[in-house]
Design a protein around this motif. Structure first.
Motif, PDB file in Angstrom:
ATOM      1  N   ALA A  27       0.838  -1.198   0.000  1.00  0.00           N
ATOM      2  CA  ALA A  27       0.000   0.000   0.000  1.00  0.00           C
ATOM      3  C   ALA A  27       0.877   1.255   0.000  1.00  0.00           C
ATOM      4  CB  ALA A  27      -0.899  -0.001   1.216  1.00  0.00           C
ATOM      5  N   THR A  28       0.321   2.315  -0.524  1.00  0.00           N
ATOM      6  CA  THR A  28       0.968   3.611  -0.420  1.00  0.00           C
ATOM      7  C   THR A  28       0.239   4.384   0.669  1.00  0.00           C
ATOM      8  OG1 THR A  28       1.352   3.532  -2.780  1.00  0.00           O
ATOM      9  CG2 THR A  28       1.641   5.666  -1.711  1.00  0.00           C
ATOM     10  N   VAL A  29       1.017   5.048   1.507  1.00  0.00           N
ATOM     11  CA  VAL A  29       0.393   5.720   2.645  1.00  0.00           C
ATOM     12  C   VAL A  29       0.715   7.208   2.608  1.00  0.00           C
ATOM     13  CG1 VAL A  29       0.262   5.858   5.160  1.00  0.00           C
ATOM     14  CG2 VAL A  29       0.633   3.639   4.056  1.00  0.00           C
ATOM     15  N   ILE A  30      -0.354   8.029   2.702  1.00  0.00           N
ATOM     16  CA  ILE A  30      -0.125   9.457   2.881  1.00  0.00           C
ATOM     17  C   ILE A  30      -0.539   9.757   4.291  1.00  0.00           C
ATOM     18  CG2 ILE A  30      -0.829  11.779   2.208  1.00  0.00           C
ATOM     19  CD1 ILE A  30      -1.605  10.703  -0.472  1.00  0.00           C
ATOM     20  N   PHE A  31       0.351  10.427   5.055  1.00  0.00           N
ATOM     21  CA  PHE A  31      -0.249  10.887   6.281  1.00  0.00           C
ATOM     22  C   PHE A  31       0.148  12.291   6.665  1.00  0.00           C
ATOM     23  CE2 PHE A  31       3.173   8.691   8.465  1.00  0.00           C
ATOM     24  CZ  PHE A  31       3.377   9.437   9.612  1.00  0.00           C
ATOM     25  N   SER A  32      -0.846  12.950   7.181  1.00  0.00           N
ATOM     26  CA  SER A  32      -0.665  14.337   7.522  1.00  0.00           C
ATOM     27  C   SER A  32      -0.497  14.397   9.026  1.00  0.00           C
ATOM     28  CB  SER A  32      -1.904  15.097   7.070  1.00  0.00           C
ATOM     29  OG  SER A  32      -2.468  15.802   8.121  1.00  0.00           O
ATOM     30  N   THR A  33       0.490  15.169   9.464  1.00  0.00           N
ATOM     31  CA  THR A  33       0.773  15.172  10.898  1.00  0.00           C
ATOM     32  C   THR A  33       1.573  16.396  11.313  1.00  0.00           C
ATOM     33  OG1 THR A  33       1.699  13.864  12.690  1.00  0.00           O
ATOM     34  CG2 THR A  33       2.925  13.888  10.644  1.00  0.00           C
ATOM     35  N   HIS A  34       1.541  16.651  12.624  1.00  0.00           N
ATOM     36  CA  HIS A  34       2.455  17.635  13.210  1.00  0.00           C
ATOM     37  C   HIS A  34       3.541  16.908  13.986  1.00  0.00           C
ATOM     38  CE1 HIS A  34      -0.773  20.463  12.590  1.00  0.00           C
ATOM     39  NE2 HIS A  34      -1.558  19.773  13.372  1.00  0.00           N
ATOM     40  N   ASN A  35       3.385  15.613  14.124  1.00  0.00           N
ATOM     41  CA  ASN A  35       4.288  14.830  14.967  1.00  0.00           C
ATOM     42  C   ASN A  35       5.552  14.479  14.187  1.00  0.00           C
ATOM     43  OD1 ASN A  35       5.593  12.802  16.349  1.00  0.00           O
ATOM     44  ND2 ASN A  35       3.697  11.878  17.092  1.00  0.00           N
ATOM     45  N   MET A  36       6.613  15.320  14.387  1.00  0.00           N
ATOM     46  CA  MET A  36       7.803  15.200  13.544  1.00  0.00           C
ATOM     47  C   MET A  36       8.606  13.949  13.841  1.00  0.00           C
ATOM     48  SD  MET A  36       7.573  17.449  11.469  1.00  0.00           S
ATOM     49  CE  MET A  36       6.054  18.302  11.475  1.00  0.00           C
ATOM     50  N   GLU A  37       8.526  13.486  15.066  1.00  0.00           N
ATOM     51  CA  GLU A  37       9.248  12.272  15.415  1.00  0.00           C
ATOM     52  C   GLU A  37       8.780  11.112  14.555  1.00  0.00           C
ATOM     53  OE1 GLU A  37       9.529  10.558  19.600  1.00  0.00           O
ATOM     54  OE2 GLU A  37       9.652  12.752  19.846  1.00  0.00           O
ATOM     55  N   SER A  38       7.461  11.018  14.432  1.00  0.00           N
ATOM     56  CA  SER A  38       6.932   9.903  13.653  1.00  0.00           C
ATOM     57  C   SER A  38       7.304  10.061  12.187  1.00  0.00           C
ATOM     58  CB  SER A  38       5.415   9.821  13.817  1.00  0.00           C
ATOM     59  OG  SER A  38       4.803  11.009  13.355  1.00  0.00           O
ATOM     60  N   VAL A  39       7.462  11.307  11.736  1.00  0.00           N
ATOM     61  CA  VAL A  39       7.863  11.525  10.352  1.00  0.00           C
ATOM     62  C   VAL A  39       9.258  10.946  10.123  1.00  0.00           C
ATOM     63  CG1 VAL A  39       8.455  13.283   8.655  1.00  0.00           C
ATOM     64  CG2 VAL A  39       6.432  13.566  10.106  1.00  0.00           C
ATOM     65  N   GLU A  40      10.178  11.268  11.055  1.00  0.00           N
ATOM     66  CA  GLU A  40      11.542  10.744  10.913  1.00  0.00           C
ATOM     67  C   GLU A  40      11.538   9.231  10.917  1.00  0.00           C
ATOM     68  OE1 GLU A  40      14.062  12.481  13.928  1.00  0.00           O
ATOM     69  OE2 GLU A  40      13.437  14.460  13.216  1.00  0.00           O
ATOM     70  N   GLU A  41      10.670   8.667  11.761  1.00  0.00           N
ATOM     71  CA  GLU A  41      10.706   7.220  11.912  1.00  0.00           C
ATOM     72  C   GLU A  41      10.119   6.486  10.725  1.00  0.00           C
ATOM     73  OE1 GLU A  41       9.344   5.565  15.671  1.00  0.00           O
ATOM     74  OE2 GLU A  41       9.803   7.516  16.543  1.00  0.00           O
ATOM     75  N   ILE A  42       9.042   6.984  10.179  1.00  0.00           N
ATOM     76  CA  ILE A  42       8.404   6.132   9.163  1.00  0.00           C
ATOM     77  C   ILE A  42       8.245   6.750   7.778  1.00  0.00           C
ATOM     78  CG2 ILE A  42       7.159   4.815  10.923  1.00  0.00           C
ATOM     79  CD1 ILE A  42       4.641   6.158  10.139  1.00  0.00           C
ATOM     80  N   CYS A  43       8.421   8.057   7.629  1.00  0.00           N
ATOM     81  CA  CYS A  43       8.163   8.614   6.300  1.00  0.00           C
ATOM     82  C   CYS A  43       9.344   8.416   5.372  1.00  0.00           C
ATOM     83  CB  CYS A  43       7.871  10.105   6.399  1.00  0.00           C
ATOM     84  SG  CYS A  43       6.219  10.407   6.985  1.00  0.00           S
ATOM     85  N   ASP A  44       9.036   8.041   4.142  1.00  0.00           N
ATOM     86  CA  ASP A  44      10.073   7.977   3.120  1.00  0.00           C
ATOM     87  C   ASP A  44      10.241   9.348   2.483  1.00  0.00           C
ATOM     88  OD1 ASP A  44      10.310   5.147   3.450  1.00  0.00           O
ATOM     89  OD2 ASP A  44       8.390   4.979   2.399  1.00  0.00           O
ATOM     90  N   ASP A  45       9.129   9.995   2.205  1.00  0.00           N
ATOM     91  CA  ASP A  45       9.162  11.307   1.556  1.00  0.00           C
ATOM     92  C   ASP A  45       8.211  12.232   2.295  1.00  0.00           C
ATOM     93  OD1 ASP A  45      10.426  10.560  -1.337  1.00  0.00           O
ATOM     94  OD2 ASP A  45       9.097   8.982  -0.594  1.00  0.00           O
ATOM     95  N   ILE A  46       8.442  13.526   2.108  1.00  0.00           N
ATOM     96  CA  ILE A  46       7.509  14.469   2.713  1.00  0.00           C
ATOM     97  C   ILE A  46       7.233  15.642   1.773  1.00  0.00           C
ATOM     98  CG2 ILE A  46       8.212  14.051   5.105  1.00  0.00           C
ATOM     99  CD1 ILE A  46       9.388  17.155   4.460  1.00  0.00           C
ATOM    100  N   THR A  47       6.156  16.323   2.074  1.00  0.00           N
ATOM    101  CA  THR A  47       5.926  17.645   1.513  1.00  0.00           C
ATOM    102  C   THR A  47       5.538  18.540   2.667  1.00  0.00           C
ATOM    103  OG1 THR A  47       5.357  17.160  -0.769  1.00  0.00           O
ATOM    104  CG2 THR A  47       4.195  18.977   0.241  1.00  0.00           C
ATOM    105  N   LEU A  48       6.107  19.716   2.673  1.00  0.00           N
ATOM    106  CA  LEU A  48       5.777  20.656   3.733  1.00  0.00           C
ATOM    107  C   LEU A  48       4.953  21.777   3.119  1.00  0.00           C
ATOM    108  CD1 LEU A  48       6.115  21.708   6.606  1.00  0.00           C
ATOM    109  CD2 LEU A  48       8.335  22.618   5.961  1.00  0.00           C
ATOM    110  N   ILE A  49       3.763  21.937   3.641  1.00  0.00           N
ATOM    111  CA  ILE A  49       2.878  22.981   3.119  1.00  0.00           C
ATOM    112  C   ILE A  49       2.792  24.090   4.147  1.00  0.00           C
ATOM    113  CG2 ILE A  49       0.507  23.523   2.463  1.00  0.00           C
ATOM    114  CD1 ILE A  49       0.260  20.764   1.365  1.00  0.00           C
ATOM    115  N   ASN A  50       3.006  25.301   3.695  1.00  0.00           N
ATOM    116  CA  ASN A  50       2.837  26.443   4.591  1.00  0.00           C
ATOM    117  C   ASN A  50       2.127  27.542   3.836  1.00  0.00           C
ATOM    118  OD1 ASN A  50       3.137  27.908   6.980  1.00  0.00           O
ATOM    119  ND2 ASN A  50       4.934  28.957   6.149  1.00  0.00           N
ATOM    120  N   LYS A  51       1.175  28.150   4.497  1.00  0.00           N
ATOM    121  CA  LYS A  51       0.402  29.230   3.885  1.00  0.00           C
ATOM    122  C   LYS A  51      -0.059  28.859   2.479  1.00  0.00           C
ATOM    123  CE  LYS A  51       2.432  32.849   6.663  1.00  0.00           C
ATOM    124  NZ  LYS A  51       3.608  33.721   6.744  1.00  0.00           N
TER     125      LYS A  51
END
Lengths: 308, 433
Positions: free
Chosen positions: A183-207
């Protein structure tokens, strides 16, 4: 790149407020993709655009290379941030209802759900009513309802909020397991620790804008900007002479227990680190030489603050 | 099972299992039976309360006073000739002794207004009317007898007729031998009126449930999951049909309980004769007509289709409103507007008896907003099949169209929280791609 989802130049304006401004994202198949950003940045709007709940003002969403259609929605499992279940229904019955709504047969759904329930240790909740569950318990049920029909694309909005650390871990492993099964997983979060642990790629959206995208490792390395932490014993003047012309000092040297000194240095972008290590090795006793990779938390704060 | 079926099943089981559903389903028939029993009970209880009226009669030989007949409600006590009003008043001066004193003037036959009723208690219209009627008849007879016509009593009895018209429906299948279907405009009208009213109440009660159900969907936040699992049209359709099934179940249970109770319990309570007490000609005819299996079964399918179609169409309008608002309070401004055509339909229905085929009635029975109620009242009068077919087609197509509109509003309205929509917004949402 084999991408399952491609978002091209999507913009969406609500009355007097731009929620998305020309956002483009490409999500590789089989990855865990983090959608980061401060509150109100437009993450949920973007997810709703992908889910076809909100129609963008302009731009395209391509699912498996072609414009997304109504039927593709059933290939997507979505767990919204504001969790909702029918309160008066029994847990098991409700999970079966959602599974069947997404095309599973009754017997299939029941069997698969019992598997999931026992894996997440909630087998004895099957007959309970949703209104009798705690928030965390209801979230587990919602998680199962989202994934049970094994959709190709999973979207989790703040999946870890409301969970204790033990259950966060449990859920994290389940998400990794889902990715490993294709499966491909998209997840939106503020929890940066979990991003480091499990995300392969990210996009950062601001404003409403995509300000940073790419593989997590690459982003962190780039944000680190060739900064290294050196621990050594020896004369500070020898150290400074050794790196002269090859690297610059950052901040003050710090004394460590056992007579060691710790010093941050910066090596010019694209420059080779080996000459620096060689020169240092000749003049002081090197204890460690380590690249400093900023945490996603630092990157998030710097990126949003505009200092990355 | 397809998705609409699943949603229907969910809505149905969730509602039908609720404690409140079970309680109202069982308690309402009790209330209805109580309401049905109330008039009979009142009659039973009211019997003991006979009003005594003292009569001062100044006419010759007291012929008026002697002709007054005491009944269940009034007992007349004729006072001796020559008793004055003031004597009578002081003798019967409180309500324990008499309800009042009736004074009949000497020249009552020539001057019918020469009559007074002096009461110790609050007046009662039924008593006044009863006295007036009796005296009117006495005076009429007295005046007629002045003409000295022979066999007067026989002539009067002979002249007193009651006319009854037998209305038959002229259909190609019928012959003159009496196999024509019997209809009666009064009976048809009352029959249609009852059905129309029934539909009206069903719409109010269950339409609100559809509205609430759609609002709940938004408030519990299930909809984020739902709209990514099915289309808004499927969701709306499932909800409307699910609640329709619940309504059907409840009505069937009520009907069985009420009919059962009135057949077995009521006679036990009041004795068999009290049922006959209310046997005016019309009521008898209605009962005859409603129980006329051939007549009812002939209409049943049509009536059933209109009740169901009317419910579905209005339910879809309620769904559209529920989609547009966040709380039931916000729904009130739209609610009034939904009610208007129903009220109009009821007014038109009242006028059907004058002319069941007037232009107004015709159009009101085709336009879906009023057609279920109006057509239902028209059908017992006999309506051409093509009209019924057109009306039904328009009704069901409007239901589908309105459900589609509701789902459009739902999809757009849902994701624009916190804003009370204007009519202009709604138009824009429907058109939005």
């Amino acid at each position: 790149m084999d991408s399952i989802l491609k978002i091209e130049h999507v913009s969406k304006t609500y009355t007097g407020h731009k929620a998305l401004d020309d956002v483009s994202i490409e999500i590789p198949r089989g990855s865990i993709y983090g959608l980061l950003g401060p509150n109100g940045a437009g993450k949920t709007t973007l997810i709703r655009v992908v889910n076809r709940m909100t129609i963008p003002d302009c731009g395209n969403v391509l699912f498996e290379g072609r414009p997304i259609t109504a039927d593709d929605i059933y290939q997507i499992g979505y767990m919204p941030e504001e969790r909702g279940l029918y309160k008066k229904m029994k847990v098991g019955e409700q999970a079966v209802f959602f599974a069947r709504l997404r095309g599973m047969s009754k017997s299939d759904a029941t069997a698969r759900l019992h598997e999931w329930f026992s894996r997440l240790n909630i087998e004895d909740w099957w007959e309970k009513k949703v209104e009798d569950l705690s928030k965390g318990m209801a979230q587990k049920v919602q998680f199962i309802a989202t994934v049970v029909h094994e959709p190709k694309l999973l979207i989790f909005d703040e999946p870890f909020s409301g969970f204790d650390p033990i259950n966060q871990d449990l859920l994290k492993n389940e998400i990794l397991g889902l990715r490993d099964r294709g499966a491909t997983v998209i997840f939106s979060t503020h929890n940066m620790e979990s991003v480091e642990e499990i995300c392969d790629d990210i996009t950062l959206i601001n404003k409403s804008q995509n300000i940073l995208s790419g593989p997590v490792e690459e982003i962190r390395r780039k944000a680190g900007g060739n900064t290294f932490m050196v621990v050594y014993s020896g004369q500070t003047s020898d150290f400074i002479n050794a790196i002269n012309g090859k690297a610059t000092l950052i901040g003050q040297a710090e004394g460590l227990i056992g007579g060691y000194t710790q010093q941050k240095i910066h090596i010019a972008d694209n420059a080779d680190v080996r000459p620096v290590i060689g020169a240092l090795n000749d003049s002081v006793m090197l204890r460690s030489f380590q690249e400093i990779i900023p945490s996603m938390n630092d990157i998030f704060i710097r990126a949003v603050g505009g200092t990355l | 099972m397809n998705r609409i079926g699943l949603i229907v099943q969910r809505e149905f089981t969730e509602r039908a299992r609720k404690k409140s559903f079970i309680i109202t389903t069982l308690l309402t028939p009790l209330l209805m039976i109580a309401l049905m029993a109330a008039p009979s009970l009142m009659m039973v209880l009211g019997k003991s309360d006979t009003k005594k009226i003292a009569v001062v009669d100044d006419t010759d030989a007291q012929f008026v006073g002697k002709a007054l007949v005491s009944g269940e409600t009034i007992e007349f006590q004729l006072l001796a000739p020559g008793t004055t009003l003031s004597q009578a008043r002081s003798q019967f001066n409180d309500s324990d002794k008499a309800f009042g004193v009736l004074v009949i003037g000497k020249d009552i036959v020539d001057n019918p207004s020469d009559m007074q009723l002096i009461l110790n208690d609050a007046s009662s219209i039924t008593i006044e009317e009863s006295i007036q009627n009796q005296i009117q008849n006495i005076i009429r007879t007295a005046r007629l007898s002045r003409y000295n016509i022979e066999n007067m009593d026989q002539i009067l009895a002979d002249a007193n007729v009651r006319v009854g018209i037998q209305t038959l429906k002229n259909t190609p299948q019928s012959d003159d031998e009496g196999s024509m279907e019997e209809t009666s405009s009064v009976v048809s009208w009352i029959f249609g009126l009852i059905l129309g009213m029934m539909l009206y109440f069903i719409l109010i009660v269950y339409g609100q449930q559809v509205l609430q159900s759609v609002i709940d969907e938004k408030q519990t936040r299930v909809l984020d999951v739902m709209v990514t699992s099915c289309t808004p049209f499927e969701l709306m359709m499932g909800k409307i049909l699910g609640i329709a099934l619940v309504a059907a179940l409840q009505i069937v249970i009520w009907a069985v309980l009420v009919i059962g109770a009135s057949m077995f319990v009521m006679p036990l309570l009041f004795g068999a004769d009290s049922a006959v007490a209310a046997s005016s000609a019309e009521l008898g005819a209605i009962i005859g007509m409603v129980t006329n299996v051939k007549f009812v079964s002939g209409l049943f399918l049509e009536l059933f289709l209109f009740i169901v179609g009317g419910f579905l169409f209005y339910a879809s309008m309620y769904a559209a409103i529920g989609s547009a608002v966040d709380t039931p309070q916000d729904a009130s401004q739209f609610n009034t507007i939904i009610m208007m055509p129903i009220v109009l339909a009821i007014i038109v229905m009242m006028n059907i008896m004058n002319d069941p085929n007037s232009g107004l009635v015709f159009w009101c029975s085709i336009i879906p907003f009023t057609s279920p109620v109006v057509m239902m009242a028209r059908i017992p009068f006999g309506v051409p099949t093509w009209e019924v077919a057109v009306s039904l087609a328009v009704l069901y197509l409007s239901f589908l169209a309105m459900t589609w509109v509701a789902s459009r509003i739902f999809r757009v309205g849902v994701f624009m929280h916190g804003k009370k929509p204007t009519w202009k917004d709604l138009g824009a949402w429907i058109k939005m791609k």
